[in-house]
Design an enzyme around this catalytic site. Structure first.
Site, PDB file in Angstrom:
ATOM      1  N   ASP A 299       0.803  -1.421   0.091  1.00  0.00           N
ATOM      2  CA  ASP A 299      -0.083  -0.003  -0.037  1.00  0.00           C
ATOM      3  C   ASP A 299       1.061   1.257   0.015  1.00  0.00           C
ATOM      4  O   ASP A 299       2.170   1.322  -0.033  1.00  0.00           O
ATOM      5  CB  ASP A 299      -1.033  -0.122   1.162  1.00  0.00           C
ATOM      6  CG  ASP A 299      -2.151   0.437   0.985  1.00  0.00           C
ATOM      7  OD1 ASP A 299      -2.469   1.498   0.029  1.00  0.00           O
ATOM      8  OD2 ASP A 299      -3.279   0.014   1.731  1.00  0.00           O
TER       9      ASP A 299
ATOM     10  N   GLU B 233      -0.946   1.745  -5.172  1.00  0.00           N
ATOM     11  CA  GLU B 233      -0.571   3.294  -4.711  1.00  0.00           C
ATOM     12  C   GLU B 233      -1.824   4.134  -5.220  1.00  0.00           C
ATOM     13  O   GLU B 233      -1.816   5.346  -5.462  1.00  0.00           O
ATOM     14  CB  GLU B 233       0.441   3.703  -5.272  1.00  0.00           C
ATOM     15  CG  GLU B 233       1.220   3.521  -6.507  1.00  0.00           C
ATOM     16  CD  GLU B 233       0.543   4.512  -7.474  1.00  0.00           C
ATOM     17  OE1 GLU B 233      -0.738   4.029  -8.134  1.00  0.00           O
ATOM     18  OE2 GLU B 233       1.056   5.638  -7.841  1.00  0.00           O
ATOM     19  N   TRP B 234      -2.961   3.340  -6.020  1.00  0.00           N
ATOM     20  CA  TRP B 234      -4.339   4.022  -6.049  1.00  0.00           C
ATOM     21  C   TRP B 234      -4.077   5.004  -7.402  1.00  0.00           C
ATOM     22  O   TRP B 234      -4.846   5.685  -7.621  1.00  0.00           O
ATOM     23  CB  TRP B 234      -4.779   5.014  -5.013  1.00  0.00           C
ATOM     24  CG  TRP B 234      -4.690   4.455  -3.686  1.00  0.00           C
ATOM     25  CD1 TRP B 234      -5.000   3.092  -3.230  1.00  0.00           C
ATOM     26  CD2 TRP B 234      -3.815   5.028  -2.605  1.00  0.00           C
ATOM     27  NE1 TRP B 234      -4.382   2.776  -1.969  1.00  0.00           N
ATOM     28  CE2 TRP B 234      -4.051   4.014  -1.464  1.00  0.00           C
ATOM     29  CE3 TRP B 234      -3.361   6.280  -2.110  1.00  0.00           C
ATOM     30  CZ2 TRP B 234      -3.502   4.249  -0.272  1.00  0.00           C
ATOM     31  CZ3 TRP B 234      -2.860   6.677  -1.229  1.00  0.00           C
ATOM     32  CH2 TRP B 234      -2.632   5.588   0.000  1.00  0.00           C
ATOM     33  N   GLY B 235      -3.025   4.673  -8.400  1.00  0.00           N
ATOM     34  CA  GLY B 235      -3.112   5.095  -9.682  1.00  0.00           C
ATOM     35  C   GLY B 235      -2.252   6.551  -9.690  1.00  0.00           C
ATOM     36  O   GLY B 235      -2.145   7.078 -10.526  1.00  0.00           O
TER      37      GLY B 235
ATOM     38  N   ASP C  90     -10.031   3.438  -3.275  1.00  0.00           N
ATOM     39  CA  ASP C  90     -10.758   2.113  -3.109  1.00  0.00           C
ATOM     40  C   ASP C  90     -12.175   2.214  -3.720  1.00  0.00           C
ATOM     41  O   ASP C  90     -12.999   3.286  -3.846  1.00  0.00           O
ATOM     42  CB  ASP C  90     -10.663   2.075  -1.372  1.00  0.00           C
ATOM     43  CG  ASP C  90      -9.601   1.847  -0.823  1.00  0.00           C
ATOM     44  OD1 ASP C  90      -8.548   1.952  -1.520  1.00  0.00           O
ATOM     45  OD2 ASP C  90      -9.454   1.753   0.407  1.00  0.00           O
TER      46      ASP C  90
HETATM   47  C1  GLA Z   1      -5.711   1.181   1.545  1.00  0.00           C
HETATM   48  C2  GLA Z   1      -6.219   0.222   0.458  1.00  0.00           C
HETATM   49  C3  GLA Z   1      -7.326  -0.832   0.553  1.00  0.00           C
HETATM   50  C4  GLA Z   1      -7.034  -1.567   1.894  1.00  0.00           C
HETATM   51  C5  GLA Z   1      -6.746  -0.521   3.061  1.00  0.00           C
HETATM   52  C6  GLA Z   1      -6.301  -1.125   4.185  1.00  0.00           C
HETATM   53  O1  GLA Z   1      -7.298   1.790   1.645  1.00  0.00           O
HETATM   54  O2  GLA Z   1      -6.447   0.732  -1.050  1.00  0.00           O
HETATM   55  O3  GLA Z   1      -7.337  -1.690  -0.390  1.00  0.00           O
HETATM   56  O4  GLA Z   1      -5.865  -2.214   1.802  1.00  0.00           O
HETATM   57  O5  GLA Z   1      -5.847   0.409   2.845  1.00  0.00           O
HETATM   58  O6  GLA Z   1      -5.943  -0.204   5.291  1.00  0.00           O
END
Ligand code: GLA
Length: 405
Positions: free
Chosen positions: A149, A182-184, A204
């Site tokens: 993450d 890393e969400w893009g 997410d």
């Molecule tokens: C981030 C990730 C999620 C999950 C949470 C856990 O938000 O994007 O998929 O793993 O952390 O804390």
């Protein structure tokens, strides 16, 4: 002496390239498994993980292709005096190695979660500064999958941080799928195919079909919102390296059965990793039916690994295409509107060209048999126009099989 040195260098190079090769070939089709986060968040324990493994087998999910059981955040509690990561002794009294062994004994693979920053998103110790130590522990425990993450990463650079961990995992020598999360933000699709096997493309996923849940500084996104963010990325996906639009929310109660079915169908069309995120022990027959639909899974797992694309969109009805092996195609009519849509689609008049895969679906030249992936009905062939109704927030997912002349 010189000879010895040369032999040593050859040995080291060979070992590194063997382990790099082992690493590269791990996700030739999108990874499939189960992850604890969407349903259980921090409420994880060895009992929960063992039960998930048991259920994966008894529900037939393992046989349908699901492989990885992944504990997400909150399994870790501190570092010891030497800096090694320590699992929460109350929730994981037998330790992670014993848990990995248990999962393996069920014919499944075992995954874990950490973070490139100093702390995980739930505030547990992150990996920064302990990369090799962690990679070494994961290898020792037999961890087959790492989700990494991006919380508490101030001042860090995505490319450098994920490259470092990837290198450490390779050096630790145990084959491991590396899931970049890393969400893009740094467009990992542009740089991560050599670094990891999958990368999150967005924030997410929320447990809803079409919503945005705003938090301070970030949002969680419903299924269709995430779907819209996948456009223009398909050229980056393929065997060994996948765009990851996040884990499945099927069976978590936020969507209707139709919406869950549409969610699964679209993730299959996208060649997305299929990580179930529900309570496997208390799964409804409808959820089970969706998650184990082998025809949908075959579309997702097709060996060519081509991500599908939106061919057309009109008045809330979208047509998505995915070229498959042996000249076949998957075609998905997605009804995003609140009304029933009546389809009258003439295959012969609609020539569909995919410039990326250099394939053309041209029913005036080739004929395809049509199967409805959800009802399992054979719907004739592409010589005749298709007539069907698609319910609101639902799909008509078809497999077109090439009729050999
Ligand atoms: C981030 C990730 C999620 C999950 C949470 C856990 O938000 O994007 O998929 O793993 O952390 O804390």
């Amino acid at each position: 002496m010189k000879m010895k040195k040369i032999l040593l260098v050859i040995f080291v190079l060979a070992t590194v390239s063997v382990s790099a090769q082992k690493f590269q070939d791990l996700a030739m089709t999108p990874p499939m498994g189960w992850n604890s986060w969407n349903k259980f968040q921090c409420n994880v324990s060895e009992i929960l993980i063992k039960e998930a493994a048991d259920e994966m087998v008894s529900t037939g999910m393992r046989d349908a292709g699901y492989q990885y059981i992944v504990i997400d955040d909150c399994w870790q509690i501190k570092r010891d005096s030497m800096g090694f990561i320590v699992a929460d002794p109350e929730r994981f009294p037998s330790g992670i190695k014993a848990l990995a062994d248990y999962v393996h004994s069920k014919g499944l693979k075992f995954g874990i979660y950490s973070c490139a920053g100093t702390k995980t998103c739930a505030g547990r110790p992150g990996g920064r500064g302990h990369e090799f130590q962690d990679a070494y522990m994961y290898a020792k425990w037999g961890v087959d999958y790492l989700k990494y993450d991006w919380c508490s990463s101030d001042g860090q650079n995505q490319k450098e941080s994920y490259r470092l961990m990837s290198q450490m995992l390779k050096e630790a020598g145990h084959p491991i799928v590396f899931s970049i999360c890393e969400w893009g933000g740094s467009k990992p699709w542009e740089w991560a195919s050599e670094v990891g096997h999958l990368w999150r493309t967005t924030g997410d996923i929320a447990n809803c079909f079409d919503c945005e849940q705003k938090h301070s500084g970030y949002s969680n996104w419903g299924v269709t919102r995430i779907l819209d963010m996948q456009i223009d990325m398909r050229q980056y996906a393929g065997p060994g390296h996948w765009n990851d639009p996040d884990m499945l929310q099927i069976g978590n109660g936020g969507m209707t059965v139709n919406e869950d079915r549409a969610h699964f169908s679209m993730w299959c069309m996208l060649a997305a990793p299929l990580m179930a995120g529900n309570d496997l022990k208390n799964m409804s027959p409808q959820t089970h039916n969706i998650l184990t639909n082998i025809d949908a899974i075959d579309i997702n797992q097709d060996a060519k690994g081509i991500q599908g694309f939106k061919f057309k969109s009109e008045d809330g009805l979208e047509i998505w295409l995915k070229p498959l092996s042996a000249g076949d195609w998957a075609v998905c009519f997605l009804n995003r509107s609140v009304d029933i849509k009546t389809i009258d689609f003439d295959w012969i008049k609609n020539k569909m060209n995919d410039e990326f895969s250099k394939r053309i679906l041209d029913a005036s030249v080739e004929t395809f048999k049509i199967k409805d992936v959800w009802t399992k009905k054979e719907l004739g062939d592409t010589q005749k126009p298709l007539n069907a109704d698609v319910l609101s927030h639902d799909v008509l997912l078809l497999r077109l099989s090439l009729v050999k002349k």
